[in-house]
Design a protein around this motif. Structure first.
Motif, PDB file in Angstrom:
ATOM      1  N   ASP A 107       1.053  -1.162   0.094  1.00  0.00           N
ATOM      2  CA  ASP A 107      -0.071  -0.182  -0.087  1.00  0.00           C
ATOM      3  C   ASP A 107       0.705   1.202  -0.014  1.00  0.00           C
ATOM      4  O   ASP A 107       0.490   2.356  -0.578  1.00  0.00           O
ATOM      5  CB  ASP A 107      -0.996   0.100   1.299  1.00  0.00           C
ATOM      6  N   LYS A 108       1.937   1.153   0.645  1.00  0.00           N
ATOM      7  CA  LYS A 108       3.005   2.411   0.475  1.00  0.00           C
ATOM      8  C   LYS A 108       3.959   2.494  -0.327  1.00  0.00           C
ATOM      9  O   LYS A 108       4.694   3.509  -0.437  1.00  0.00           O
ATOM     10  CB  LYS A 108       3.673   2.469   1.959  1.00  0.00           C
ATOM     11  N   ILE A 109       3.826   1.631  -1.381  1.00  0.00           N
ATOM     12  CA  ILE A 109       4.430   2.023  -2.754  1.00  0.00           C
ATOM     13  C   ILE A 109       4.276   3.318  -3.284  1.00  0.00           C
ATOM     14  O   ILE A 109       3.020   3.895  -3.322  1.00  0.00           O
ATOM     15  CB  ILE A 109       4.373   0.622  -3.692  1.00  0.00           C
ATOM     16  N   PRO A 110       5.306   4.094  -3.577  1.00  0.00           N
ATOM     17  CA  PRO A 110       5.084   5.533  -4.039  1.00  0.00           C
ATOM     18  C   PRO A 110       4.301   5.576  -5.009  1.00  0.00           C
ATOM     19  O   PRO A 110       4.313   4.770  -6.208  1.00  0.00           O
ATOM     20  CB  PRO A 110       6.676   6.008  -4.262  1.00  0.00           C
ATOM     21  N   ARG A 111       3.126   6.421  -5.348  1.00  0.00           N
ATOM     22  CA  ARG A 111       2.345   6.596  -6.432  1.00  0.00           C
ATOM     23  C   ARG A 111       1.652   5.610  -6.679  1.00  0.00           C
ATOM     24  O   ARG A 111       1.068   5.139  -7.858  1.00  0.00           O
ATOM     25  CB  ARG A 111       3.041   7.256  -7.553  1.00  0.00           C
ATOM     26  N   ASN A 112       1.161   4.637  -5.600  1.00  0.00           N
ATOM     27  CA  ASN A 112       0.232   3.348  -5.982  1.00  0.00           C
ATOM     28  C   ASN A 112      -1.162   3.870  -5.996  1.00  0.00           C
ATOM     29  O   ASN A 112      -1.520   4.962  -5.235  1.00  0.00           O
ATOM     30  CB  ASN A 112       0.437   2.751  -4.557  1.00  0.00           C
ATOM     31  N   SER A 113      -1.635   3.665  -7.324  1.00  0.00           N
ATOM     32  CA  SER A 113      -2.833   4.012  -7.605  1.00  0.00           C
ATOM     33  C   SER A 113      -4.025   3.471  -6.728  1.00  0.00           C
ATOM     34  O   SER A 113      -5.309   4.050  -6.937  1.00  0.00           O
ATOM     35  CB  SER A 113      -3.278   3.978  -9.160  1.00  0.00           C
ATOM     36  N   PHE A 114      -3.906   2.325  -6.044  1.00  0.00           N
ATOM     37  CA  PHE A 114      -5.080   1.788  -5.443  1.00  0.00           C
ATOM     38  C   PHE A 114      -4.560   1.144  -4.074  1.00  0.00           C
ATOM     39  O   PHE A 114      -4.641  -0.110  -3.805  1.00  0.00           O
ATOM     40  CB  PHE A 114      -5.650   0.514  -6.373  1.00  0.00           C
ATOM     41  N   PRO A 115      -4.294   1.946  -3.204  1.00  0.00           N
ATOM     42  CA  PRO A 115      -3.698   1.639  -1.922  1.00  0.00           C
ATOM     43  C   PRO A 115      -4.743   0.971  -1.375  1.00  0.00           C
ATOM     44  O   PRO A 115      -5.912   1.407  -1.398  1.00  0.00           O
ATOM     45  CB  PRO A 115      -3.141   2.679  -1.138  1.00  0.00           C
ATOM     46  N   GLY A 116      -4.594  -0.307  -0.527  1.00  0.00           N
ATOM     47  CA  GLY A 116      -5.318  -1.056   0.062  1.00  0.00           C
ATOM     48  C   GLY A 116      -6.139  -2.016  -0.811  1.00  0.00           C
ATOM     49  O   GLY A 116      -6.996  -2.749  -0.249  1.00  0.00           O
ATOM     50  N   TRP A 117      -5.656  -2.053  -1.886  1.00  0.00           N
ATOM     51  CA  TRP A 117      -6.182  -3.223  -2.957  1.00  0.00           C
ATOM     52  C   TRP A 117      -5.254  -3.802  -3.659  1.00  0.00           C
ATOM     53  O   TRP A 117      -4.087  -3.263  -3.844  1.00  0.00           O
ATOM     54  CB  TRP A 117      -7.243  -2.651  -3.836  1.00  0.00           C
ATOM     55  N   ASP A 118      -5.141  -5.138  -4.131  1.00  0.00           N
ATOM     56  CA  ASP A 118      -4.542  -5.800  -5.294  1.00  0.00           C
ATOM     57  C   ASP A 118      -5.095  -5.239  -6.431  1.00  0.00           C
ATOM     58  O   ASP A 118      -6.144  -4.532  -6.592  1.00  0.00           O
ATOM     59  CB  ASP A 118      -4.748  -7.272  -5.094  1.00  0.00           C
TER      60      ASP A 118
END
Length: 220
Positions: free
Chosen positions: A122-133
């Motif tokens: 979830d904390k990957i920079p610029r993750n478009s969908f944190p909280g989800w696969d």
């Protein structure tokens, strides 16, 4: 025409009365009936000339009131099977290219219950969908960066605590699946990155498969 007929009838009756006085009473009755009938006919003709019959006259129909619009209910947000609100749909491809349906990124709940793994993803920079696969091309990926079109697979094993021989064995066991994920991502025009927690893990992966992109996740 009706007036002429009555006048003629009266003249004829008058002639008969002069010749036969005993018919006076009957003649008066006949003339009265004819006069009444003629009057009724004239009245009916007058209605027909106006294009309406007496029985056809009806009061004006009342205007049916228009029902008021029913207040629209505010739609409830869709929810996942776990009760959480679904994330917004994936934005369009920033490159403007059309993708195959299987290449459209679909947010899905995280697999498994590994809290550390999910937190790192979830904390990957610029993750478009944190909280989800993200489901792409038949595979669940741990994260998607839409700005760079990059899919991620996160590894959070305590790799550096294992002896060197076990480390190599572990990497070789995982390589076939990692190569498959890289191929699935590439088929849909995505880059593929493996996130690990230690430089040791990155180095062993690079030794076994130099074509893979590996990043040390210093945020978790």
């Amino acid at each position: 025409m009706a007036s002429t007929d009555v006048a003629s009838l009266e003249t004829m009756v008058g002639i008969c009365l002069l010749s036969q006085p005993e018919l006076v009473v009957g003649a008066v009755v006949i003339i009265g009936v004819v006069v009444v009938a003629v009057a009724i006919k004239e009245e009916l003709d007058a209605y027909e000339l106006r294009g309406v019959r007496p029985e056809e006259v009806r009061p004006e129909s009342e205007t049916t009131p228009v029902p008021m619009d029913v207040a629209k209910r505010r739609p409830k947000p869709d929810q996942s099977p776990s009760g959480e609100d679904w994330p917004p749909p994936a934005p369009p491809d920033p490159t403007g290219r059309e993708r195959r349906p299987e290449c459209e990124p679909i947010p899905v709940p995280h697999l498994g219950g590994n809290g550390t793994h999910n937190e790192c993803a979830d904390k990957i920079p610029r993750n478009s969908f944190p909280g989800w696969d993200v489901f792409v091309n038949g595979k669940n990926f741990d994260a998607l960066q839409l700005t760079t079109r990059t899919l991620w697979d996160v590894k959070t094993d305590d790799f550096e605590k294992q002896p060197p021989r076990s480390q190599k064995f572990f990497v070789r066991m995982k390589l076939p699946e990692l190569r498959r994920e890289a191929r699935l991502a590439e088929e849909c025009g995505y880059d593929f990155v493996i996130g690990v927690r230690s430089a040791t893990h990155k180095n062993v992966l690079f030794e076994e498969e130099p074509t893979l992109k590996v990043v040390v996740m210093d945020w978790c």
